[in-house]
Motif scaffolding. Structure first.
Motif, PDB file in Angstrom:
ATOM      1  N   ASP A  69      51.352   6.086  46.428  1.00  0.00           N
ATOM      2  CA  ASP A  69      51.568   4.683  46.099  1.00  0.00           C
ATOM      3  C   ASP A  69      52.635   4.064  46.996  1.00  0.00           C
ATOM      4  O   ASP A  69      52.497   2.922  47.461  1.00  0.00           O
ATOM      5  CB  ASP A  69      51.973   4.569  44.626  1.00  0.00           C
ATOM      6  CG  ASP A  69      51.776   3.172  44.076  1.00  0.00           C
ATOM      7  OD1 ASP A  69      50.642   2.676  44.159  1.00  0.00           O
ATOM      8  OD2 ASP A  69      52.757   2.583  43.587  1.00  0.00           O
ATOM      9  N   ARG A  70      53.688   4.813  47.261  1.00  0.00           N
ATOM     10  CA  ARG A  70      54.787   4.295  48.087  1.00  0.00           C
ATOM     11  C   ARG A  70      54.325   4.003  49.510  1.00  0.00           C
ATOM     12  O   ARG A  70      54.623   2.945  50.065  1.00  0.00           O
ATOM     13  CB  ARG A  70      55.940   5.300  48.090  1.00  0.00           C
ATOM     14  CG  ARG A  70      57.164   4.845  48.876  1.00  0.00           C
ATOM     15  CD  ARG A  70      58.347   5.750  48.582  1.00  0.00           C
ATOM     16  NE  ARG A  70      58.138   7.113  49.039  1.00  0.00           N
ATOM     17  CZ  ARG A  70      58.417   7.531  50.281  1.00  0.00           C
ATOM     18  NH1 ARG A  70      58.889   6.670  51.176  1.00  0.00           N
ATOM     19  NH2 ARG A  70      58.227   8.783  50.626  1.00  0.00           N
ATOM     20  N   HIS A  71      53.598   4.937  50.111  1.00  0.00           N
ATOM     21  CA  HIS A  71      53.149   4.737  51.484  1.00  0.00           C
ATOM     22  C   HIS A  71      52.090   3.638  51.573  1.00  0.00           C
ATOM     23  O   HIS A  71      52.082   2.846  52.523  1.00  0.00           O
ATOM     24  CB  HIS A  71      52.602   6.038  52.059  1.00  0.00           C
ATOM     25  CG  HIS A  71      53.616   7.130  52.138  1.00  0.00           C
ATOM     26  ND1 HIS A  71      54.845   6.954  52.751  1.00  0.00           N
ATOM     27  CD2 HIS A  71      53.611   8.413  51.688  1.00  0.00           C
ATOM     28  CE1 HIS A  71      55.543   8.066  52.680  1.00  0.00           C
ATOM     29  NE2 HIS A  71      54.818   8.968  52.035  1.00  0.00           N
ATOM     30  N   ALA A  72      51.207   3.561  50.578  1.00  0.00           N
ATOM     31  CA  ALA A  72      50.194   2.507  50.570  1.00  0.00           C
ATOM     32  C   ALA A  72      50.845   1.130  50.437  1.00  0.00           C
ATOM     33  O   ALA A  72      50.410   0.166  51.069  1.00  0.00           O
ATOM     34  CB  ALA A  72      49.208   2.743  49.429  1.00  0.00           C
ATOM     35  N   SER A  73      51.890   1.035  49.633  1.00  0.00           N
ATOM     36  CA  SER A  73      52.600  -0.231  49.465  1.00  0.00           C
ATOM     37  C   SER A  73      53.248  -0.670  50.767  1.00  0.00           C
ATOM     38  O   SER A  73      53.238  -1.859  51.120  1.00  0.00           O
ATOM     39  CB  SER A  73      53.670  -0.095  48.374  1.00  0.00           C
ATOM     40  OG  SER A  73      53.082   0.163  47.119  1.00  0.00           O
ATOM     41  N   LYS A  74      53.806   0.282  51.487  1.00  0.00           N
ATOM     42  CA  LYS A  74      54.457  -0.037  52.759  1.00  0.00           C
ATOM     43  C   LYS A  74      53.442  -0.598  53.750  1.00  0.00           C
ATOM     44  O   LYS A  74      53.711  -1.595  54.440  1.00  0.00           O
ATOM     45  CB  LYS A  74      55.121   1.220  53.321  1.00  0.00           C
ATOM     46  CG  LYS A  74      56.077   0.968  54.473  1.00  0.00           C
ATOM     47  CD  LYS A  74      56.839   2.239  54.821  1.00  0.00           C
ATOM     48  CE  LYS A  74      57.876   1.975  55.912  1.00  0.00           C
ATOM     49  NZ  LYS A  74      58.642   3.200  56.249  1.00  0.00           N
ATOM     50  N   LEU A  75      52.272   0.012  53.841  1.00  0.00           N
ATOM     51  CA  LEU A  75      51.230  -0.474  54.736  1.00  0.00           C
ATOM     52  C   LEU A  75      50.748  -1.860  54.321  1.00  0.00           C
ATOM     53  O   LEU A  75      50.557  -2.745  55.163  1.00  0.00           O
ATOM     54  CB  LEU A  75      50.056   0.500  54.751  1.00  0.00           C
ATOM     55  CG  LEU A  75      50.276   1.842  55.451  1.00  0.00           C
ATOM     56  CD1 LEU A  75      49.075   2.752  55.235  1.00  0.00           C
ATOM     57  CD2 LEU A  75      50.524   1.650  56.940  1.00  0.00           C
ATOM     58  N   GLY A  88      54.223  -8.902  48.818  1.00  0.00           N
ATOM     59  CA  GLY A  88      54.572  -7.737  48.033  1.00  0.00           C
ATOM     60  C   GLY A  88      54.002  -7.770  46.638  1.00  0.00           C
ATOM     61  O   GLY A  88      54.299  -6.886  45.825  1.00  0.00           O
ATOM     62  N   SER A  89      53.161  -8.759  46.367  1.00  0.00           N
ATOM     63  CA  SER A  89      52.561  -8.863  45.039  1.00  0.00           C
ATOM     64  C   SER A  89      51.375  -9.811  45.099  1.00  0.00           C
ATOM     65  O   SER A  89      51.140 -10.472  46.113  1.00  0.00           O
ATOM     66  CB  SER A  89      53.596  -9.375  44.022  1.00  0.00           C
ATOM     67  OG  SER A  89      54.032 -10.682  44.372  1.00  0.00           O
ATOM     68  N   GLY A  90      50.629  -9.854  43.999  1.00  0.00           N
ATOM     69  CA  GLY A  90      49.479 -10.737  43.900  1.00  0.00           C
ATOM     70  C   GLY A  90      48.171  -9.987  43.988  1.00  0.00           C
ATOM     71  O   GLY A  90      48.127  -8.820  44.387  1.00  0.00           O
ATOM     72  N   PRO A  91      47.052 -10.637  43.625  1.00  0.00           N
ATOM     73  CA  PRO A  91      45.744  -9.971  43.598  1.00  0.00           C
ATOM     74  C   PRO A  91      45.307  -9.410  44.950  1.00  0.00           C
ATOM     75  O   PRO A  91      44.777  -8.298  45.024  1.00  0.00           O
ATOM     76  CB  PRO A  91      44.794 -11.087  43.138  1.00  0.00           C
ATOM     77  CG  PRO A  91      45.658 -12.053  42.415  1.00  0.00           C
ATOM     78  CD  PRO A  91      46.983 -12.026  43.113  1.00  0.00           C
ATOM     79  N   THR A  92      45.513 -10.163  46.035  1.00  0.00           N
ATOM     80  CA  THR A  92      45.116  -9.669  47.350  1.00  0.00           C
ATOM     81  C   THR A  92      45.940  -8.457  47.740  1.00  0.00           C
ATOM     82  O   THR A  92      45.418  -7.443  48.228  1.00  0.00           O
ATOM     83  CB  THR A  92      45.267 -10.773  48.408  1.00  0.00           C
ATOM     84  OG1 THR A  92      44.449 -11.886  48.048  1.00  0.00           O
ATOM     85  CG2 THR A  92      44.846 -10.264  49.785  1.00  0.00           C
ATOM     86  N   THR A 117      44.756  -5.350  45.855  1.00  0.00           N
ATOM     87  CA  THR A 117      43.512  -4.776  46.356  1.00  0.00           C
ATOM     88  C   THR A 117      43.725  -4.040  47.669  1.00  0.00           C
ATOM     89  O   THR A 117      43.214  -2.933  47.865  1.00  0.00           O
ATOM     90  CB  THR A 117      42.461  -5.888  46.561  1.00  0.00           C
ATOM     91  OG1 THR A 117      42.303  -6.601  45.333  1.00  0.00           O
ATOM     92  CG2 THR A 117      41.127  -5.298  46.981  1.00  0.00           C
ATOM     93  N   ILE A 118      44.484  -4.634  48.599  1.00  0.00           N
ATOM     94  CA  ILE A 118      44.737  -3.988  49.881  1.00  0.00           C
ATOM     95  C   ILE A 118      45.568  -2.716  49.685  1.00  0.00           C
ATOM     96  O   ILE A 118      45.309  -1.675  50.291  1.00  0.00           O
ATOM     97  CB  ILE A 118      45.454  -4.956  50.844  1.00  0.00           C
ATOM     98  CG1 ILE A 118      44.590  -6.188  51.098  1.00  0.00           C
ATOM     99  CG2 ILE A 118      45.778  -4.250  52.165  1.00  0.00           C
ATOM    100  CD1 ILE A 118      43.218  -5.892  51.635  1.00  0.00           C
ATOM    101  N   GLN A 119      46.559  -2.801  48.806  1.00  0.00           N
ATOM    102  CA  GLN A 119      47.387  -1.625  48.526  1.00  0.00           C
ATOM    103  C   GLN A 119      46.529  -0.515  47.929  1.00  0.00           C
ATOM    104  O   GLN A 119      46.683   0.658  48.270  1.00  0.00           O
ATOM    105  CB  GLN A 119      48.525  -2.002  47.574  1.00  0.00           C
ATOM    106  CG  GLN A 119      49.626  -0.960  47.454  1.00  0.00           C
ATOM    107  CD  GLN A 119      49.448  -0.043  46.247  1.00  0.00           C
ATOM    108  OE1 GLN A 119      48.474  -0.141  45.517  1.00  0.00           O
ATOM    109  NE2 GLN A 119      50.401   0.844  46.054  1.00  0.00           N
ATOM    110  N   TYR A 120      45.610  -0.871  47.054  1.00  0.00           N
ATOM    111  CA  TYR A 120      44.717   0.118  46.452  1.00  0.00           C
ATOM    112  C   TYR A 120      43.815   0.746  47.515  1.00  0.00           C
ATOM    113  O   TYR A 120      43.555   1.955  47.505  1.00  0.00           O
ATOM    114  CB  TYR A 120      43.859  -0.535  45.362  1.00  0.00           C
ATOM    115  CG  TYR A 120      42.915   0.437  44.709  1.00  0.00           C
ATOM    116  CD1 TYR A 120      43.353   1.250  43.662  1.00  0.00           C
ATOM    117  CD2 TYR A 120      41.604   0.566  45.145  1.00  0.00           C
ATOM    118  CE1 TYR A 120      42.493   2.163  43.071  1.00  0.00           C
ATOM    119  CE2 TYR A 120      40.745   1.470  44.560  1.00  0.00           C
ATOM    120  CZ  TYR A 120      41.190   2.266  43.527  1.00  0.00           C
ATOM    121  OH  TYR A 120      40.343   3.165  42.953  1.00  0.00           O
ATOM    122  N   THR A 121      43.355  -0.071  48.462  1.00  0.00           N
ATOM    123  CA  THR A 121      42.514   0.430  49.542  1.00  0.00           C
ATOM    124  C   THR A 121      43.234   1.501  50.347  1.00  0.00           C
ATOM    125  O   THR A 121      42.704   2.591  50.597  1.00  0.00           O
ATOM    126  CB  THR A 121      42.108  -0.729  50.468  1.00  0.00           C
ATOM    127  OG1 THR A 121      41.334  -1.670  49.726  1.00  0.00           O
ATOM    128  CG2 THR A 121      41.293  -0.226  51.649  1.00  0.00           C
TER     129      THR A 121
END
Length: 344
Positions: free
Chosen positions: A130-136, A144-148, A151-155
């Motif tokens: 989760d940490r590395h995906a958030s950084k990307l 750093g937040s919001g629906p888009t 989704t990108i962080q989840y990807t």
């Protein structure tokens, strides 16, 4: 007398085909040392540097040869992005790792998939992913937040968790760069694990696929997360639904480009509005693991409508693919809003 070194000379820009040719040339060297001459290297991107760092590390490990760089004084940006320190080509000096500003770029960084002396617990692994995906995602979107962002962080989380869960890699490389003058971003993730084709072959539905076909089908929704046909509780929000590569593919075809290298095959996907073909295939030798590059334009980026539209089509396509995992509308899978062209 025969020379004890081979010189690989770089001239001009390194496009994908030139990178593949350079890789093949370096691997064919039969000398105890290879010198990479950067004298004519006129342009560098985070993709070029991460690809070369990945392969240079591999050749030094597997062939036990020493790789050094020469005529690289003009490559201050590459040095700041950790290329020479990560690849091990900067033997003349010790270069301190540049950790990045967390906003415009992520230098080439070695990420550990475990911890010294013991494996990560499930919770620790999830937190690392989760940490590395958030950084990307933050570098990609400048949000750093919001629906888009979610989704990108989840990807990215799904792609990274495939490394932790399926690749068998102990480390991977991660890098990213935002180019303000062009309004685009490149993200690169590279590991030295099993590779996508070998990973998919653990699933009997995909065991007879060629490397090319395996890469092709891994871009479809519901596939990459099902490499080992793992079963988990459907209420587990951390389950891997296999939509990471699919989402990147949709972003590339709508907003930029993507390159996936694994096994002996390379797939490059372009925005359909570009003059180049929408999809190109190349072969590559001596490549271990998987490298994924995503480059997209983010000027006036409003993904929310498209993400909403793509969701249902992805579900339909997943049902048509033998072996693809079927997921309920969990908290995680609800974030996946995308579409896909069936004839890709």
């Amino acid at each position: 007398m025969p020379s004890d070194y081979t010189v690989a000379r770089i001239r001009g820009r390194l496009h994908l085909s030139e990178l593949i040719a350079l890789n093949d040339f370096i691997w064919s060297a039969n000398t105890p040392k290879v010198l990479i001459d950067f004298d004519g290297y006129s342009h560098s991107s985070i993709f070029d540097l991460t690809f070369l760092a990945h392969q240079i590390k591999a050749i030094q490990l597997k062939k036990k040869i020493r790789v050094e760089s020469i005529n690289d004084d003009h490559m201050s940006w590459a040095r700041g992005m950790n290329f020479f320190s990560v690849s091990g080509t900067d033997w003349a000096s010790q270069v301190s790792a540049n950790r990045g500003d967390g906003h415009n770029f992520i230098p080439i960084t070695i990420i550990e998939c475990g911890k010294s002396g013991s494996a990560l617990s499930r919770t620790e692994m999830n937190e690392e992913i989760d940490r590395h995906a958030s950084k990307l995602a933050k570098v990609l979107l400048h949000l750093g937040s919001g629906p888009t962002y979610d989704t990108i962080q989840y990807t990215f989380r799904e792609v990274i968790r495939n490394i932790f869960e399926h690749s068998g890699a102990k480390t991977f490389l991660m890098s990213g760069q935002y180019y303000p003058s062009h309004g685009n971003v490149q993200i690169v993730i590279a590991d030295t694990g099993l590779g996508i084709p070998n990973s998919l072959r653990f699933n009997k539905s995909f065991k007879n696929l060629s490397d090319r076909d395996a890469l092709q089908i891994a871009l479809m929704p519901g596939v990459s997360g099902n490499a080992s046909a793992m079963r988990r509780e459907r209420t587990d929000i951390w389950q891997n639904s296999g939509y990471g590569l699919y989402m990147m593919t949709r972003l590339a075809r709508n907003r930029g480009m993507m390159t996936v290298i694994s096994g002996n095959n390379v797939i490059h996907i372009n925005n359909s509005d570009d003059a180049r073909p929408a999809k190109e295939n190349f072969t590559i030798s001596n490549f271990s693991g998987t490298l994924i590059r995503l480059g997209i334009k983010i000027d006036d980026m409003d993904l929310a409508p498209k993400l909403q539209e793509w969701a249902e089509e992805g579900k339909i396509i997943a049902r048509d693919i033998a072996g693809a995992k079927q997921l309920d509308a969990s908290a995680a899978s609800l974030l996946l809003r995308r579409d896909f062209e069936r004839n890709m």
